[in-house]
Design an enzyme around this catalytic site. Structure first.
Site, PDB file in Angstrom:
ATOM      1  N   HIS A  82     -43.020 -34.665 -38.746  1.00  0.00           N
ATOM      2  CA  HIS A  82     -42.990 -35.323 -37.408  1.00  0.00           C
ATOM      3  C   HIS A  82     -43.633 -37.327 -37.517  1.00  0.00           C
ATOM      4  O   HIS A  82     -44.146 -37.628 -38.966  1.00  0.00           O
ATOM      5  CB  HIS A  82     -44.038 -35.517 -36.698  1.00  0.00           C
ATOM      6  CG  HIS A  82     -43.939 -36.789 -35.456  1.00  0.00           C
ATOM      7  ND1 HIS A  82     -43.926 -36.427 -34.214  1.00  0.00           N
ATOM      8  CD2 HIS A  82     -44.864 -37.783 -35.180  1.00  0.00           C
ATOM      9  CE1 HIS A  82     -43.914 -37.225 -32.795  1.00  0.00           C
ATOM     10  NE2 HIS A  82     -44.824 -38.292 -34.300  1.00  0.00           N
ATOM     11  N   ASP A 161     -49.024 -33.535 -21.445  1.00  0.00           N
ATOM     12  CA  ASP A 161     -48.565 -34.818 -22.561  1.00  0.00           C
ATOM     13  C   ASP A 161     -47.486 -35.828 -21.438  1.00  0.00           C
ATOM     14  O   ASP A 161     -47.477 -36.156 -21.028  1.00  0.00           O
ATOM     15  CB  ASP A 161     -47.972 -34.140 -24.239  1.00  0.00           C
ATOM     16  CG  ASP A 161     -48.041 -35.398 -24.320  1.00  0.00           C
ATOM     17  OD1 ASP A 161     -48.415 -37.089 -24.176  1.00  0.00           O
ATOM     18  OD2 ASP A 161     -46.597 -35.876 -24.918  1.00  0.00           O
ATOM     19  N   ARG A 168     -49.779 -42.891 -19.316  1.00  0.00           N
ATOM     20  CA  ARG A 168     -50.429 -44.217 -20.172  1.00  0.00           C
ATOM     21  C   ARG A 168     -49.064 -45.601 -19.995  1.00  0.00           C
ATOM     22  O   ARG A 168     -49.450 -46.647 -20.890  1.00  0.00           O
ATOM     23  CB  ARG A 168     -50.490 -44.047 -21.095  1.00  0.00           C
ATOM     24  CG  ARG A 168     -51.218 -43.249 -21.552  1.00  0.00           C
ATOM     25  CD  ARG A 168     -51.802 -41.630 -22.694  1.00  0.00           C
ATOM     26  NE  ARG A 168     -51.803 -42.632 -23.686  1.00  0.00           N
ATOM     27  CZ  ARG A 168     -50.824 -42.425 -24.878  1.00  0.00           C
ATOM     28  NH1 ARG A 168     -50.244 -40.934 -24.930  1.00  0.00           N
ATOM     29  NH2 ARG A 168     -50.481 -42.688 -25.870  1.00  0.00           N
ATOM     30  N   SER A 183     -51.739 -36.937 -28.478  1.00  0.00           N
ATOM     31  CA  SER A 183     -50.398 -36.813 -27.747  1.00  0.00           C
ATOM     32  C   SER A 183     -49.298 -35.934 -29.012  1.00  0.00           C
ATOM     33  O   SER A 183     -48.054 -35.095 -28.274  1.00  0.00           O
ATOM     34  CB  SER A 183     -49.618 -37.966 -27.227  1.00  0.00           C
ATOM     35  OG  SER A 183     -48.279 -38.242 -26.729  1.00  0.00           O
ATOM     36  N   LYS A 187     -47.693 -31.949 -28.767  1.00  0.00           N
ATOM     37  CA  LYS A 187     -46.532 -31.194 -28.852  1.00  0.00           C
ATOM     38  C   LYS A 187     -46.802 -30.616 -30.355  1.00  0.00           C
ATOM     39  O   LYS A 187     -45.573 -28.843 -29.844  1.00  0.00           O
ATOM     40  CB  LYS A 187     -45.468 -32.849 -28.482  1.00  0.00           C
ATOM     41  CG  LYS A 187     -45.490 -33.537 -27.558  1.00  0.00           C
ATOM     42  CD  LYS A 187     -44.747 -34.166 -27.127  1.00  0.00           C
ATOM     43  CE  LYS A 187     -45.386 -35.498 -27.624  1.00  0.00           C
ATOM     44  NZ  LYS A 187     -45.194 -36.720 -27.020  1.00  0.00           N
TER      45      LYS A 187
HETATM   46  N1  URA Z   1     -45.884 -40.772 -29.987  1.00  0.00           N
HETATM   47  C1  URA Z   1     -45.246 -39.825 -28.862  1.00  0.00           C
HETATM   48  O1  URA Z   1     -45.221 -38.416 -28.989  1.00  0.00           O
HETATM   49  N2  URA Z   1     -46.876 -40.248 -27.886  1.00  0.00           N
HETATM   50  C2  URA Z   1     -47.523 -40.769 -27.744  1.00  0.00           C
HETATM   51  O2  URA Z   1     -48.882 -41.687 -27.677  1.00  0.00           O
HETATM   52  C3  URA Z   1     -46.965 -42.604 -28.915  1.00  0.00           C
HETATM   53  C4  URA Z   1     -45.750 -42.432 -29.069  1.00  0.00           C
END
Ligand code: URA
Length: 427
Positions: A82, A161, A168, A183, A187
């Protein structure tokens, strides 16, 4: 559970127990905790922070708010990478294929452009027919057959999320290391991974502008991954200039294919190999990083990674040989002389948005043919009239974007040292 008590406890600097966080997340997804309460909770976390245990707990309960992928009977480790995102960051495309050639399985769930940074799904959609909306069953089938898949998140994955991020985004609570950690990690860990490598970028084109913030996020991501029982390493890398030469959508696929053909720019290949090597070592596929790098490089040298990428594209409905439209190049020349001392990389991303290659608002349809080719790098000596970049755009689209590119590239009288590409390894 009374959400007001939990919000107040966090507001006053208390540490929430695992059960309290579980109740809050479950209640939020069930509609028992109102959006305004969850927003207040997010603000309390922004102001007070979270311990490693709280962050891991939030991650775990968000992760289990939906379905997760699992891989019963899999004989090889599932891994992923990621990146926190940057301009020209196309590492996922070559890396997924390279890893799949090393007996690793890559169930990569990616996103679309966020702010000024491009999105892997948008880039891949410049390949004719390429589907990024596979169902979870289709994803599993492609991983079983090909070894790698790059797909969008489905509605069943991590609904907590999706809903929390939307709040957010409009309540000034994105900038919180524990919330970003939960977050991202919820994922990624929903993919059912054995090992994860993170590319945490810092600099003018990154989500984290300062090195200190990037280091803090890297530490939080790695600690959380480990708490969740997944081998996790992060590299903190430079994003004070685009990665590789190309930024945009179709042009980034072109550069990714060139990389798989052995013609990748040095910085892109260095980051790709370094990230991949971490996964080979974490999964025991290589004894050390040097051996892992050699193995990964061999997948390019013998053509197997390019063949694997092609196989993945076909499995996802795409045709790599169909022409990818690229708008005509417009040259951006330097109005002055000097050394490149700074690049406002985010401004380069905004120039691509200006051309229609990124979104101004949700739902915008992108022009995948536009983009940018950087012709200079930090530290280079530039003469008046020297080409700085090519903008891929119709001539009538280009003037404002050209001004943005010129303004983004700062020249000075003294040569500055080029930044270190891989700044730190966090394990
Ligand atoms: N990318 C994400 O997936 N979540 C966040 O909170 C910030 C960047």
């Amino acid at each position: 559970m009374n959400p007001t008590f939990l919000i107040a406890k966090k507001r006053d600097g208390g540490e929430l127990a695992d059960g309290e966080i579980a109740d809050l997340v479950r209640g939020f997804v069930a509609g028992e905790v109102a959006d305004y309460q969850m927003s207040a909770f997010a603000m309390a976390v922004c102001c007070r922070g979270m311990t490693v245990a709280e962050t891991a707990s939030l991650t775990r309960h968000m992760l289990h708010s939906g379905v997760t992928l699992d891989w019963p009977g899999s004989l090889q480790p599932e891994v992923d990478k990621h990146s926190t995102g940057g301009i020209g960051d196309k590492v996922s495309l070559p890396l997924a294929a390279m890893l799949a050639c090393c007996d690793l399985r890559v169930p990569m769930i990616s996103g679309r452009g966020l702010g000024a940074t491009g999105g892997t799904l948008d880039k891949l959609e410049s390949i004719a027919g390429f589907r990024t909306d596979l169902s979870l069953d289709e994803m599993r089938e492609v991983v079983d057959r090909v070894g790698c898949v790059i797909n969008g998140a489905t509605a069943e994955l991590v609904p907590a999320d999706r809903r929390l991020y939307a709040l957010r985004d409009v309540t000034a609570t994105v900038e919180s290391i524990p919330l970003i950690t939960a977050s991202i990690m919820s994922k990624k860990l929903a993919e059912g991974l054995d090992a994860l490598v993170l590319d945490v970028k810092h600099g003018s084109g990154a989500f984290m502008k300062t090195l200190w913030d990037a280091q803090e996020l890297a530490r939080s991501l790695v600690d959380t991954g480990k708490q969740m029982g997944v081998a996790t390493v992060a590299l903190v890398t430079d994003m004070n200039q685009p990665l590789g030469c190309m930024a945009g959508n179709a042009v980034e696929v072109d550069e990714s294919v060139a990389s798989l053909e052995g013609n990748g720019p040095a910085d892109l290949m260095d980051v790709t190999l370094a990230l991949g090597a971490e996964l080979l070592v974490m999964t025991g596929k290589a004894a050390d990083l040097a051996a892992a790098t050699t193995t990964l490089q061999s997948t390019i040298d013998d053509g197997s990674a390019l063949a694997k990428f092609r196989e993945m594209v076909v499995a996802q409905g795409g045709d790599l040989d169909a022409p990818r439209p690229v708008a005509p190049p417009q040259e951006v020349v330097s109005p002055s002389e000097g050394y490149v001392t700074a690049i406002d990389t985010q401004m380069l991303g905004r120039a691509i948005i200006e051309l229609g290659g990124g979104r101004r608002q949700q739902g915008d349809v992108l022009d995948l043919s536009v983009g940018l080719e950087m012709l200079v790098r930090l530290g280079d000596r530039i003469e008046v009239g020297q080409p700085l970049a090519h903008l891929f755009a119709r001539a009538d689209q280009a003037p404002q974007a050209m001004e943005m590119v010129t303004a983004a590239i700062q020249l000075g009288r003294q040569a500055a040292a080029a930044p270190r590409l891989i700044v730190e390894r966090v394990e």
